[in-house]
Design a protein around this motif. Structure first.
Motif, PDB file in Angstrom:
ATOM      1  N   PHE A 132       5.263   8.330   1.175  1.00  0.00           N
ATOM      2  CA  PHE A 132       5.032   9.285   0.098  1.00  0.00           C
ATOM      3  C   PHE A 132       3.528   9.500  -0.036  1.00  0.00           C
ATOM      4  O   PHE A 132       2.819   8.575  -0.424  1.00  0.00           O
ATOM      5  N   PRO A 133       3.008  10.684   0.244  1.00  0.00           N
ATOM      6  CA  PRO A 133       1.562  10.900   0.115  1.00  0.00           C
ATOM      7  C   PRO A 133       1.047  10.635  -1.293  1.00  0.00           C
ATOM      8  O   PRO A 133      -0.073  10.150  -1.468  1.00  0.00           O
ATOM      9  N   SER A 134       1.850  10.944  -2.315  1.00  0.00           N
ATOM     10  CA  SER A 134       1.406  10.758  -3.690  1.00  0.00           C
ATOM     11  C   SER A 134       1.294   9.286  -4.071  1.00  0.00           C
ATOM     12  O   SER A 134       0.546   8.926  -4.980  1.00  0.00           O
ATOM     13  N   VAL A 135       2.045   8.428  -3.379  1.00  0.00           N
ATOM     14  CA  VAL A 135       2.020   6.995  -3.678  1.00  0.00           C
ATOM     15  C   VAL A 135       1.004   6.273  -2.796  1.00  0.00           C
ATOM     16  O   VAL A 135       0.252   5.418  -3.260  1.00  0.00           O
TER      17      VAL A 135
ATOM     18  N   TYR B  32       8.736  -8.252  -9.343  1.00  0.00           N
ATOM     19  CA  TYR B  32       8.752  -7.050 -10.182  1.00  0.00           C
ATOM     20  C   TYR B  32       7.379  -6.801 -10.810  1.00  0.00           C
ATOM     21  O   TYR B  32       6.905  -5.659 -10.859  1.00  0.00           O
ATOM     22  N   VAL B  33       6.745  -7.854 -11.310  1.00  0.00           N
ATOM     23  CA  VAL B  33       5.441  -7.716 -11.988  1.00  0.00           C
ATOM     24  C   VAL B  33       4.380  -7.177 -11.027  1.00  0.00           C
ATOM     25  O   VAL B  33       3.635  -6.251 -11.360  1.00  0.00           O
ATOM     26  N   VAL B  34       4.301  -7.760  -9.825  1.00  0.00           N
ATOM     27  CA  VAL B  34       3.307  -7.304  -8.851  1.00  0.00           C
ATOM     28  C   VAL B  34       3.580  -5.866  -8.429  1.00  0.00           C
ATOM     29  O   VAL B  34       2.650  -5.064  -8.263  1.00  0.00           O
ATOM     30  N   SER B  35       4.841  -5.504  -8.289  1.00  0.00           N
ATOM     31  CA  SER B  35       5.192  -4.129  -7.907  1.00  0.00           C
ATOM     32  C   SER B  35       4.761  -3.141  -8.985  1.00  0.00           C
ATOM     33  O   SER B  35       4.202  -2.070  -8.683  1.00  0.00           O
ATOM     34  N   LEU B  36       5.007  -3.475 -10.240  1.00  0.00           N
ATOM     35  CA  LEU B  36       4.599  -2.596 -11.337  1.00  0.00           C
ATOM     36  C   LEU B  36       3.082  -2.469 -11.402  1.00  0.00           C
ATOM     37  O   LEU B  36       2.546  -1.380 -11.660  1.00  0.00           O
ATOM     38  N   TRP B  37       2.378  -3.571 -11.171  1.00  0.00           N
ATOM     39  CA  TRP B  37       0.908  -3.526 -11.196  1.00  0.00           C
ATOM     40  C   TRP B  37       0.377  -2.628 -10.083  1.00  0.00           C
ATOM     41  O   TRP B  37      -0.546  -1.834 -10.311  1.00  0.00           O
ATOM     42  N   LEU B  38       0.944  -2.762  -8.887  1.00  0.00           N
ATOM     43  CA  LEU B  38       0.519  -1.914  -7.774  1.00  0.00           C
ATOM     44  C   LEU B  38       0.749  -0.433  -8.084  1.00  0.00           C
ATOM     45  O   LEU B  38      -0.100   0.419  -7.798  1.00  0.00           O
ATOM     46  N   LEU B  39       1.898  -0.139  -8.673  1.00  0.00           N
ATOM     47  CA  LEU B  39       2.243   1.245  -8.962  1.00  0.00           C
ATOM     48  C   LEU B  39       1.343   1.834 -10.042  1.00  0.00           C
ATOM     49  O   LEU B  39       0.920   2.996  -9.951  1.00  0.00           O
ATOM     50  N   ALA B  40       1.008   1.041 -11.048  1.00  0.00           N
ATOM     51  CA  ALA B  40       0.282   1.565 -12.200  1.00  0.00           C
ATOM     52  C   ALA B  40      -1.240   1.477 -12.071  1.00  0.00           C
ATOM     53  O   ALA B  40      -1.951   2.365 -12.563  1.00  0.00           O
ATOM     54  N   PHE B  41      -1.747   0.436 -11.399  1.00  0.00           N
ATOM     55  CA  PHE B  41      -3.186   0.183 -11.467  1.00  0.00           C
ATOM     56  C   PHE B  41      -3.921   0.217 -10.128  1.00  0.00           C
ATOM     57  O   PHE B  41      -5.137   0.376 -10.110  1.00  0.00           O
ATOM     58  N   LYS B  42      -3.233   0.065  -9.022  1.00  0.00           N
ATOM     59  CA  LYS B  42      -3.920   0.003  -7.735  1.00  0.00           C
ATOM     60  C   LYS B  42      -3.777   1.331  -7.002  1.00  0.00           C
ATOM     61  O   LYS B  42      -2.670   1.737  -6.630  1.00  0.00           O
ATOM     62  N   LYS B  43      -4.899   1.987  -6.784  1.00  0.00           N
ATOM     63  CA  LYS B  43      -4.881   3.235  -6.039  1.00  0.00           C
ATOM     64  C   LYS B  43      -5.236   2.967  -4.582  1.00  0.00           C
ATOM     65  O   LYS B  43      -6.162   2.223  -4.284  1.00  0.00           O
ATOM     66  N   GLU B  44      -4.477   3.583  -3.715  1.00  0.00           N
ATOM     67  CA  GLU B  44      -4.729   3.435  -2.281  1.00  0.00           C
ATOM     68  C   GLU B  44      -5.684   4.514  -1.824  1.00  0.00           C
ATOM     69  O   GLU B  44      -5.548   5.678  -2.222  1.00  0.00           O
ATOM     70  N   ARG B  45      -6.644   4.147  -1.000  1.00  0.00           N
ATOM     71  CA  ARG B  45      -7.599   5.125  -0.492  1.00  0.00           C
ATOM     72  C   ARG B  45      -6.876   6.211   0.303  1.00  0.00           C
ATOM     73  O   ARG B  45      -5.996   5.931   1.112  1.00  0.00           O
ATOM     74  N   LYS B  46      -7.285   7.430   0.074  1.00  0.00           N
ATOM     75  CA  LYS B  46      -6.724   8.530   0.862  1.00  0.00           C
ATOM     76  C   LYS B  46      -7.330   8.474   2.256  1.00  0.00           C
ATOM     77  O   LYS B  46      -8.523   8.275   2.417  1.00  0.00           O
ATOM     78  N   GLU B  47      -6.475   8.630   3.253  1.00  0.00           N
ATOM     79  CA  GLU B  47      -6.930   8.533   4.627  1.00  0.00           C
ATOM     80  C   GLU B  47      -7.135   9.928   5.213  1.00  0.00           C
ATOM     81  O   GLU B  47      -6.300  10.815   5.060  1.00  0.00           O
ATOM     82  N   ALA B  48      -8.260  10.096   5.887  1.00  0.00           N
ATOM     83  CA  ALA B  48      -8.578  11.395   6.484  1.00  0.00           C
ATOM     84  C   ALA B  48      -7.594  11.720   7.610  1.00  0.00           C
ATOM     85  O   ALA B  48      -7.028  10.834   8.238  1.00  0.00           O
TER      86      ALA B  48
END
Length: 553
Positions: free
Chosen positions: A144-147, A270-286
């Motif tokens: 998912f590009p948005s994720v 579950y906790v780590v998954s929610l944290w990744l979804l809400a707070f960790k942004k993945e760098r966009k790759e060129a």
């Protein structure tokens, strides 16, 4: 919606930067960037003698300035890299938890109810971790590009793992209490658990190549070693100790049930998954013009596997661990069978854990330079020696309770044996990270690690089956009116043991197949090491990095 990439994305740009600056290391000294040849082009010509004509031409075309750069000076680690390392350790730890259960604790608990043949069936649950290459291109190409390219897989995999552990926590006691009638169900559940953890591992391996800066990329293996080992030992040694009522009573600690342990890690997933979804942004790759579709990545894997030196390395990996495979698959089970308490075994391995970290650090230093496989090669002899020693320990194992002196001896033997194993793990990881193409980082690393893992996995089923196959045990029944002893039936299979119990007899082992299987494995290990591994590995590590790459269209 899901996206199939038709480009090599930011991983390529990262790879280009990694090829322009060598990677320094503090733990494993693993460098993805090509090494500097020591004697110029003449040595490269000699190194290419291992390749076929087309491979030599391809590698020669890649022998340019990138293979001749000197190592760049290292820089202090940034705070962003430190946070990235912490995140990687947590993600690898969550993977290590189900592995510790499936490959460690559960077989020990089930040993009291199941035969070695039935344990061999449960051992199939570890196979997905060795077969993840089959679906790694999908993980590398669809997201998912948005994720985010990696979060699209890591988050759902952790949620599924957490859900399976939650289901197990609610039903595991019923399954374990009547394990012999639920072997297939237990095998399916833990196979599923390992499968989804293995899928997460593919994504995490690939993310590590872009999550860390080029100067800190070598720490990726550090995170893997710390995270996986911590999760594995938490689910194996620590859990076995706290799961023992005798241990809890002796040390005044709460008794930890398997159900409660599974619930805890379910919540953590579950906790780590929610944290990744809400707070960790993945760098966009060129984006780039290189085809990175699923089909293209599978073709790339096939092209890599057709390389002559890759084929030689695959043969090495598939048979390198056979020499000590019997020791790793059955020795601990045999010791418990002879009366060694599970909690004592857990304590011994728990004491060993910090020494593994130290061993990994030392092995990292030994893996520096042009010969990263040298420590891996040298550690073979100690591992074979400790396999022989372990077999002798089982043979001469004293009747319980064991003395403190013997217990200390077991701890020393465990620490030294584990040290040799850690040296090999870090050495081969250093080599794999060095030669992997960052363009398909997750898939290339998975390709190499697949055959390493398979080399330790495929013999296990045959070894556990072989222990029963070569064993000779009979049911001896005493006549009620005399001292006459009658041999009633075989007493190796579960059916035979049940029949013996019904006759109020006693199973007596006349020939233990464990010793026969151990001897076969160690003999093969010595012969294969001397005749194939040693000469082959010395040639492989001399090849330039560019010889391990295949140009994508």
């Amino acid at each position: 919606m899901f996206k199939r990439t038709s480009s090599r994305n930011g991983t390529l740009n990262k790879g280009a930067r990694m090829q322009e600056a060598a990677v320094s290391s503090s733990f494993n000294n693993i460098g993805v960037s090509p090494r500097t040849p020591r004697h110029g082009m003449e040595e490269d010509d000699l190194e290419l003698s291992l390749l076929r004509e087309d491979e030599r031409q391809q590698a020669a075309n890649g022998l340019g300035t990138e293979d001749r750069r000197d190592d760049s000076p290292s820089h202090p680690m940034s705070s962003e890299d430190k946070r990235a390392m912490a995140l990687l350790c947590v993600l690898y730890l969550i993977q290590g938890v189900p592995l510790g259960l499936a490959l460690g604790s559960i077989p020990f608990i089930l040993r009291e109810q199941l035969s070695y043949s039935q344990l061999a069936t449960f051992a199939l649950s570890g196979y997905p971790y060795s077969l993840k290459l089959l679906w790694s291109p999908i993980v590398d190409s669809v997201f998912f590009p948005s994720v985010g390219r990696r979060k699209s897989w890591i988050i759902p995999m952790q949620v599924i793992v957490g859900s399976i552990m939650l289901y197990l926590s609610l039903n595991v006691q019923v399954l374990m209490d009547d394990a012999k009638n639920h072997v297939n169900e237990l095998t399916f559940l833990f196979t599923s658990l390992v499968f989804f953890s293995a899928t997460q591992d593919i994504a995490v391996d690939g993310w590590a190549l872009t999550l860390l800066s080029p100067d800190s990329l070598s720490y990726a293996s550090t995170c893997q070693t710390i995270g996986l080992n911590t999760g594995f030992f938490a689910s194996f040694t620590v859990f076995l100790a706290f799961n023992s009522e005798a241990f809890a009573t002796k040390w005044g600690v709460p008794h930890l049930t398997l159900s409660a342990y599974l619930k805890f890690w379910s919540v953590m997933s579950y906790v780590v998954s929610l944290w990744l979804l809400a707070f960790k942004k993945e760098r966009k790759e060129a984006l780039s013009d290189v085809d990175m579709s699923i089909t293209a990545v599978y073709k790339q894997i096939w092209a890599i596997c057709k390389l002559r030196h890759i084929q030689l390395l695959i043969v090495v990996h598939l048979f390198a661990k056979v020499g000590f495979a019997a020791n790793e698959a059955a020795t601990s089970l045999k010791m418990v069978e002879k009366g060694f308490q599970r909690e004592d075994l857990a304590i011994a391995v728990l004491i060993d854990f910090p020494f593994q970290i130290i061993g990994g650090w030392l092995a990292a230093n030994w893996s520096r330079g042009s010969f990263p496989l040298r420590p891996w090669l040298h550690a073979f002899w100690p591992r074979l020696g400790f396999a022989l020693m372990s077999t002798l320990i089982v043979y001469y194992f004293p009747k319980p309770p064991i003395s403190m002196g013997f217990f200390v001896f077991l701890i020393i033997q465990t620490v030294l044996s584990s040290f040799a194993s850690t040296v090999q793990f870090v050495g081969i990881s250093a080599f794999h990270t060095r030669v992997s193409d960052p363009l398909i980082g997750g898939t290339y690393m998975t390709l190499l690690n697949t055959f390493t893992n398979m080399g330790g996995t495929w013999p296990k089923w045959f070894i556990l089956k072989g222990v029963d196959l070569f064993s000779v045990a009979t049911c001896q029944v005493k006549e009620a009116s005399s001292q006459l002893v009658t041999k009633a039936a075989e007493c190796v299979s579960e059916q035979g043991k049940e029949a013996c119990t019904a006759l109020k007899g006693e199973c007596v082992t006349e020939t233990d197949g464990y010793y026969i299987v151990s001897a076969i494995c160690m003999l093969f290990g010595v012969v294969f090491l001397v005749l194939y591994i040693m000469p082959t590995v010395r040639k492989l590590q001399e090849l330039p990095t560019s010889a391990w790459r295949v140009k994508m269209s």
